[in-house]
Design a protein around this motif. Structure first.
Motif, PDB file in Angstrom:
ATOM      1  N   PRO A  41      18.080   6.998   6.926  1.00 45.64           N
ATOM      2  CA  PRO A  41      17.019   6.066   7.326  1.00 45.64           C
ATOM      3  C   PRO A  41      16.195   5.617   6.110  1.00 45.64           C
ATOM      4  CG  PRO A  41      16.981   8.072   8.660  1.00 45.64           C
ATOM      5  CD  PRO A  41      17.908   8.320   7.525  1.00 45.64           C
ATOM      6  N   PRO A  42      15.712   4.358   6.105  1.00 46.38           N
ATOM      7  CA  PRO A  42      14.920   3.901   4.959  1.00 46.38           C
ATOM      8  C   PRO A  42      13.532   4.525   4.961  1.00 46.38           C
ATOM      9  CG  PRO A  42      14.937   2.226   6.666  1.00 46.38           C
ATOM     10  CD  PRO A  42      15.811   3.344   7.152  1.00 46.38           C
ATOM     11  N   GLY A  43      12.925   4.621   3.804  1.00 45.79           N
ATOM     12  CA  GLY A  43      11.564   5.171   3.716  1.00 45.79           C
ATOM     13  C   GLY A  43      11.459   6.059   2.500  1.00 45.79           C
ATOM     14  N   GLY A  44      10.246   6.061   1.938  1.00 39.57           N
ATOM     15  CA  GLY A  44      10.006   6.795   0.698  1.00 39.57           C
ATOM     16  C   GLY A  44      10.237   8.291   0.841  1.00 39.57           C
ATOM     17  N   LEU A  45       9.890   8.830   2.011  1.00 37.43           N
ATOM     18  CA  LEU A  45       9.962  10.285   2.184  1.00 37.43           C
ATOM     19  C   LEU A  45      11.402  10.785   2.075  1.00 37.43           C
ATOM     20  CD1 LEU A  45       7.964  12.357   4.670  1.00 37.43           C
ATOM     21  CD2 LEU A  45      10.412  12.623   4.676  1.00 37.43           C
ATOM     22  N   VAL A  46      12.293  10.150   2.810  1.00 39.95           N
ATOM     23  CA  VAL A  46      13.691  10.578   2.782  1.00 39.95           C
ATOM     24  C   VAL A  46      14.288  10.365   1.389  1.00 39.95           C
ATOM     25  CG1 VAL A  46      15.987   9.912   3.595  1.00 39.95           C
ATOM     26  CG2 VAL A  46      14.196  10.414   5.241  1.00 39.95           C
ATOM     27  N   LEU A 112      -3.237   7.082  13.209  1.00 38.93           N
ATOM     28  CA  LEU A 112      -3.438   7.612  11.849  1.00 38.93           C
ATOM     29  C   LEU A 112      -2.970   6.657  10.744  1.00 38.93           C
ATOM     30  CD1 LEU A 112      -2.553  11.428  11.821  1.00 38.93           C
ATOM     31  CD2 LEU A 112      -4.743  10.329  11.345  1.00 38.93           C
ATOM     32  N   TRP A 113      -1.789   6.060  10.941  1.00 35.39           N
ATOM     33  CA  TRP A 113      -1.232   5.196   9.862  1.00 35.39           C
ATOM     34  C   TRP A 113      -2.221   4.091   9.466  1.00 35.39           C
ATOM     35  CZ3 TRP A 113       3.034   5.177   6.672  1.00 35.39           C
ATOM     36  CH2 TRP A 113       3.380   3.978   6.065  1.00 35.39           C
ATOM     37  N   PRO A 114      -2.715   3.278  10.421  1.00 32.91           N
ATOM     38  CA  PRO A 114      -3.661   2.222   9.989  1.00 32.91           C
ATOM     39  C   PRO A 114      -4.955   2.801   9.418  1.00 32.91           C
ATOM     40  CG  PRO A 114      -3.393   2.221  12.401  1.00 32.91           C
ATOM     41  CD  PRO A 114      -2.355   3.149  11.848  1.00 32.91           C
ATOM     42  N   ASP A 299      11.435  -4.278   1.146  1.00 31.51           N
ATOM     43  CA  ASP A 299      10.421  -3.614   1.981  1.00 31.51           C
ATOM     44  C   ASP A 299      10.945  -3.131   3.315  1.00 31.51           C
ATOM     45  OD1 ASP A 299       7.702  -4.818   0.702  1.00 31.51           O
ATOM     46  OD2 ASP A 299       9.211  -6.385   0.873  1.00 31.51           O
ATOM     47  N   ARG A 300      10.305  -2.053   3.801  1.00 30.61           N
ATOM     48  CA  ARG A 300      10.275  -1.800   5.223  1.00 30.61           C
ATOM     49  C   ARG A 300       9.282  -2.819   5.760  1.00 30.61           C
ATOM     50  NH1 ARG A 300       7.501   1.586   7.656  1.00 30.61           N
ATOM     51  NH2 ARG A 300       6.430   2.376   5.837  1.00 30.61           N
ATOM     52  N   VAL A 301       9.592  -3.488   6.890  1.00 25.20           N
ATOM     53  CA  VAL A 301       8.650  -4.512   7.349  1.00 25.20           C
ATOM     54  C   VAL A 301       7.450  -3.802   7.976  1.00 25.20           C
ATOM     55  CG1 VAL A 301       8.334  -6.565   8.762  1.00 25.20           C
ATOM     56  CG2 VAL A 301      10.528  -6.139   7.660  1.00 25.20           C
ATOM     57  N   PRO A 336      13.875  -3.945   9.248  1.00 23.82           N
ATOM     58  CA  PRO A 336      12.966  -3.790  10.383  1.00 23.82           C
ATOM     59  C   PRO A 336      12.501  -2.345  10.500  1.00 23.82           C
ATOM     60  CG  PRO A 336      14.943  -4.977  11.032  1.00 23.82           C
ATOM     61  CD  PRO A 336      15.180  -4.485   9.644  1.00 23.82           C
ATOM     62  N   SER A 337      11.274  -2.159  10.984  1.00 25.06           N
ATOM     63  CA  SER A 337      10.705  -0.812  11.063  1.00 25.06           C
ATOM     64  C   SER A 337       9.753  -0.733  12.258  1.00 25.06           C
ATOM     65  CB  SER A 337       9.940  -0.563   9.753  1.00 25.06           C
ATOM     66  OG  SER A 337       9.292   0.676   9.756  1.00 25.06           O
ATOM     67  N   ARG A 338       9.768   0.392  12.981  1.00 20.85           N
ATOM     68  CA  ARG A 338       8.810   0.682  14.062  1.00 20.85           C
ATOM     69  C   ARG A 338       8.625  -0.516  15.007  1.00 20.85           C
ATOM     70  NH1 ARG A 338       4.474   3.296   9.766  1.00 20.85           N
ATOM     71  NH2 ARG A 338       5.965   4.746   8.848  1.00 20.85           N
ATOM     72  N   SER A 339       9.741  -1.183  15.331  1.00 25.24           N
ATOM     73  CA  SER A 339       9.663  -2.462  16.058  1.00 25.24           C
ATOM     74  C   SER A 339       9.119  -2.321  17.479  1.00 25.24           C
ATOM     75  CB  SER A 339      11.030  -3.131  16.116  1.00 25.24           C
ATOM     76  OG  SER A 339      11.605  -3.117  14.851  1.00 25.24           O
TER      77      SER A 339
HETATM   78  O1  F6P Z   1       6.163   7.588   3.424  1.00 29.90           O
HETATM   79  C1  F6P Z   1       5.516   7.361   4.618  1.00 29.90           C
HETATM   80  C2  F6P Z   1       6.479   7.284   5.785  1.00 29.90           C
HETATM   81  O2  F6P Z   1       5.775   7.221   6.983  1.00 29.90           O
HETATM   82  C3  F6P Z   1       7.433   8.427   5.877  1.00 29.90           C
HETATM   83  O3  F6P Z   1       6.886   9.559   6.486  1.00 29.90           O
HETATM   84  C4  F6P Z   1       8.512   7.772   6.644  1.00 29.90           C
HETATM   85  O4  F6P Z   1       9.747   8.420   6.628  1.00 29.90           O
HETATM   86  C5  F6P Z   1       8.570   6.373   6.036  1.00 29.90           C
HETATM   87  O5  F6P Z   1       7.254   6.087   5.755  1.00 29.90           O
HETATM   88  C6  F6P Z   1       9.252   5.368   6.949  1.00 29.90           C
HETATM   89  O6  F6P Z   1       8.659   5.327   8.225  1.00 29.90           O
HETATM   90  P1  F6P Z   1       9.386   5.803   9.570  1.00 29.90           P
HETATM   91  O7  F6P Z   1       9.893   7.196   9.346  1.00 29.90           O
HETATM   92  O8  F6P Z   1       8.336   5.729  10.611  1.00 29.90           O
HETATM   93  O9  F6P Z   1      10.534   4.870   9.785  1.00 29.90           O
END
Ligand code: F6P
Ligand code: ADP
Length: 501
Positions: A41-46, A112-114, A299-301, A336-339
């Motif tokens: 999955p896309p995202g900085g954490l992974v 929390l996110w916003p 970007d993640r949108v 696309p993200s969290r659609s």
């Molecule tokens: O880096 C912040 C973050 O929320 C991660 O925890 C997350 O994996 C990434 O952005 C992408 O968001 P999501 O996991 O909600 O698709």
């Protein structure tokens, strides 16, 4: 060469917890392997933590979000990953729709996110979100506690991010790992913003986080915001501002900053692979031949990334500088993200509408100003695109770190690209060599893009060389080594204190 981490890990089992899993199995019609496909999955954490886990070989506990996740794991949700090299264990925790709605889409990503990103216009709070968040935190805490009791070596629990504000305190009450710590991957807001939550909620959240022995942030600013919130809302906690330490319930909790990074050599290898090199050549031939320039956004949108702001700045650029038409093309690679969340759906629509509008306004017979790739693309493809670009625009309105900025720099092996970077990212506090912009100031943003396009080859090279040198000195492995070294010194001091009392 990654630093040697074995001295920190030989005696430990690392149990990591995050919401997002590193490998997701999905049912896809027609896919090989019995109709199941695996993807990251896309995202900085992974992106940051998969190399970490491969280096430490522990257990990663995460939400099993894929449609084929249950069928590809054992009865306890466990499997070995990465699929081709099986270096560590992933333990999946499954959530039902009500849990996903309340915990993930609700409290984590609508409340929390916003707030953490200071974008309060997107803040939504509901009691049921909070109740689900608490219940799901408990569910994950139990899975972590189970892994703690199974661990063959001394267990250290490492919690990731804002999805698990309450878990540390819960894990502490269920079992006895030798250390619990948490990395918060996004900004932490000042007290005046956290105050928008009901008082009982910010109280529970902060006490939950104080269940850790160490709380880590990207920058000192976020760490100080956290301490400011503890000072304001938790009267029974004592803060030592000099050592960034909280004394709470007879324990000491350290707070510190560790700017996250990427696996730099991995991105360099990807960028110089034959496929990426060929892709970069094709892109340059098509969009950046002669004096033409290619700009890039990846970007993640997400409304934190400043995508409409960037598109409006581009529109103004082509409006005010007709000479940039046909000579400057922008490639937007947006996944696309969290659609399911209305604010994200609205943003998707806004983005597509703006791209169409700009293209309709400036398109010529031979040229389309913005090329939109509206999907999640492979790391190999991203590397080729990063390598091909003359400039990369990172325009976040607020961003914990922003790894796209670092990935671009790592893939710029030819040192010809310019990073145009929002000053409202953690990366801007770390990287020296980017053209800094403020996405809220459209005129300054346009000027920044123009400066990047017009920059001489010599200046591009000097800046990019400097940024690449900095990046090589601070890779994901240096980040990990710094955190592990701090956790080991906390464990050692504690052992020393117990043996002298
Ligand atoms: O880096 C912040 C973050 O929320 C991660 O925890 C997350 O994996 C990434 O952005 C992408 O968001 P999501 O996991 O909600 O698709
Ligand atoms: P966040 O953590 O908010 O998602 P970051 O910039 O830190 O933001 O990390 C985003 C990660 O997602 C990067 O590793 C980037 O390569 C990846 N990513 C972003 N857009 C895409 C895309 N269209 N396809 C594939 N990966 C993407």
């Amino acid at each position: 060469m990654p630093p040697d981490l074995s001295r920190y890990l030989s005696d430990r089992t690392l149990i990591m917890l995050s919401n997002r899993e590193p490998y997701e199995h999905r049912r896809v019609e027609g896919a090989g392997d019995g109709g199941v496909e695996v993807r990251q999955p896309p995202g900085g954490l992974v992106s940051a933590l998969d190399p970490t886990m491969r280096a430490t070989q522990g257990v990663w506990v995460a939400w099993g979000s894929g449609t084929a996740d249950e069928q590809t794991a054992d009865a306890e949700g466990r499997l070995r990953v990465p699929p081709d090299s099986r270096e560590y264990t992933l333990r999946r925790v499954f959530l039902d729709d009500a849990e996903v709605d309340g915990y993930y889409l609700g409290f984590a990503n609508s409340s929390l996110w916003p707030l953490c990103h200071l974008l309060v216009q997107h803040f939504v709070y509901r009691v049921e979100y909070w109740e689900r968040y608490r219940q799901v935190n408990e569910k994950f805490a139990r899975a972590v506690a189970d892994e703690v009791t199974r661990a063959e070596k001394k267990p250290v629990v490492w919690i990731q991010d804002y999805h698990f504000g309450l878990t540390a305190e819960m894990v502490r009450s269920y079992c006895d790992p030798i250390l619990i710590h948490q990395f918060w991957h996004i900004p932490f807001p000042p007290a005046d913003i956290l105050r928008l939550l009901p008082a009982s909620v910010d109280d529970a959240l902060l006490r939950g986080m104080l269940g850790n022995d160490l709380v880590e942030f990207h920058t000192e600013r976020y760490a100080l915001n956290f301490l400011g919130c503890v000072a304001e809302f938790i009267p029974d906690a004592d803060i030592d501002a000099d050592s960034l330490t909280v004394h709470y319930e007879g324990r000491q909790i350290q707070v510190a900053s560790f700017p996250i990074s990427i696996d730099v050599e991995h991105y360099e290898r990807l960028a110089t692979s034959s496929d990426s090199t060929a892709l970069a050549k094709r892109l340059r031939k098509r969009y950046a031949a002669g004096a033409c320039k290619l700009g890039l956004g990846v970007d993640r949108v997400d409304y934190t990334k400043g995508i409409p702001e960037r598109l409006r700045a581009l529109k103004q650029l082509w409006e005010l500088h007709p000479e940039m038409r046909e000579t400057f093309t922008f490639l937007l690679v947006a996944t696309p993200s969290r659609s399911e969340i209305p604010a994200y759906r609205a943003l998707e629509e806004d983005m597509v509408r703006l791209v169409l509008e700009i293209n309709a306004r400036f398109r010529t017979r031979h040229w389309t100003p913005i090329v939109l790739i509206h999907e999640n693309v492979s790391a190999e493809m991203l590397a080729g695109v990063y390598r091909a670009a003359d400039l990369c625009l990172v325009s976040s309105l607020q961003d914990g770190m922003n790894l796209v900025a670092k990935e671009f720099v790592a893939c710029q092996v030819d040192e010809q690209g310019v990073l145009v970077l929002s000053r409202l990212t953690g990366a801007a506090e770390e990287i020296d060599g980017a053209v800094l912009i403020n996405p809220f100031n459209i005129d300054g943003f346009v000027e920044g893009i123009r400066r990047a396009i017009d920059m001489s080859d010599g200046e591009r090279r000097v800046r990019m060389h400097r940024m690449r040198k900095q990046l090589h000195e601070r890779t994901i492995y240096d980040w990990l080594a710094a955190i592990l070294s701090r956790t080991e010194s906390i464990i050692a001091n504690r052992t020393q204190e117990t043996s002298t009392t």
